[in-house]
Design an enzyme around this catalytic site. Structure first.
Site, PDB file in Angstrom:
ATOM      1  CD  GLU A  40     -21.055  17.884  12.295  1.00  0.00           C
ATOM      2  OE1 GLU A  40     -19.670  17.529  11.927  1.00  0.00           O
ATOM      3  OE2 GLU A  40     -20.689  18.762  14.080  1.00  0.00           O
ATOM      4  CG  ASP A  44     -22.556  12.080   8.910  1.00  0.00           C
ATOM      5  OD1 ASP A  44     -21.844  13.094   8.065  1.00  0.00           O
ATOM      6  OD2 ASP A  44     -21.999  11.319   9.050  1.00  0.00           O
ATOM      7  CG  ASP A 113     -19.271  21.144  11.085  1.00  0.00           C
ATOM      8  OD1 ASP A 113     -19.188  19.113  10.354  1.00  0.00           O
ATOM      9  OD2 ASP A 113     -18.387  21.023  11.413  1.00  0.00           O
ATOM     10  CD  GLU A 116     -22.522  17.034   7.967  1.00  0.00           C
ATOM     11  OE1 GLU A 116     -22.073  15.637   6.707  1.00  0.00           O
ATOM     12  OE2 GLU A 116     -21.663  16.909   8.789  1.00  0.00           O
TER      13      GLU A 116
END
Length: 224
Positions: A40, A44, A113, A116
């Site tokens: 994640e 991101d 999450d 990502e």
């Protein structure tokens, strides 16, 4: 977990290492020592760059401040959860029974999450360009009209500029109540101006309810 081949079809990407995809779909409640938090983190960063570069070219004449607002409007939990829902991602996420019973498969934070993490996993396996292509396809599919006026819905700022300019007053936002279970919490916000209630709205977060109330107020004032 459903057949992950269906998810790969939706992503238009087939993982060579299926365990990497499963890793990206593993919530910390399922296994603390083996979860998607690191992927994640990577995803991101990838999405931040992908969207930043995309907006840089698409809105070539916009100032840095406007580009930052646009990126913030796309790179956030709500937007990513919307994309995740379009993939039915909740059906594939591994989590504890307790978390699932608490509405975990519908929680925007968990969905965001996981999305990502998947982008991070694609980046690890296939490289940035593959991850970029897939991410942009998902973004454009879910946000077909990427327009500054549509995305930057900062109604609070617009309302404040109007009220300060006309009557020298700043709107105040009061929380009337919070209700509902933790995973579906709702907030009712009253917008006060010069001691009088101008608008009221309910949403899943205080910030969203404030923006909705400001939008209602702007409509009443004929400013939208």
């Amino acid at each position: 977990m459903k057949n992950i081949e269906k998810l790969e079809q939706s992503l238009t990407y087939e993982f060579k290492d299926k365990n990497l995809l499963i890793h990206a779909l593993t919530h910390k409640s399922f296994k603390k020592s083996y979860n998607n938090e690191r992927l994640e983190f990577l995803g991101d960063a990838v999405l931040d760059l992908v969207v930043g570069e995309y907006l840089f070219h698409k809105f070539a004449k916009d100032a840095e401040g406007d580009l930052s607002k646009l990126r913030a409007a796309l790179v956030n939990e709500k937007s990513f959860a919307k994309i995740a829902n379009s993939l039915n991602l909740g059906d594939f996420i591994l989590m504890s029974v307790a978390e699932e019973n608490n509405g975990g498969k519908e929680k925007p934070s968990i969905l965001s999450d996981a999305l990502e993490a998947i982008i991070g996993a694609i980046h690890l396996e296939a490289g940035f360009e593959f991850a970029k292509t897939i991410a942009l396809r998902l973004i454009e599919k879910n946000f077909p009209q990427i327009d500054a006026k549509i995305l930057i819905k900062d109604y609070k700022t617009k309302l404040q500029e109007i009220t300060q300019g006309k009557i020298g007053q700043t709107p105040q936002y009061e929380t009337v109540r919070a209700f509902g279970p933790d995973h579906l919490k709702q907030f009712e916000i009253a917008l006060m101006l010069d001691g009088k209630e101008l608008a009221r709205a309910i949403a899943g977060s205080k910030k969203e309810a404030q923006q909705m109330a400001a939008k209602i107020a702007l409509e009443k004032l004929g400013a939208l």
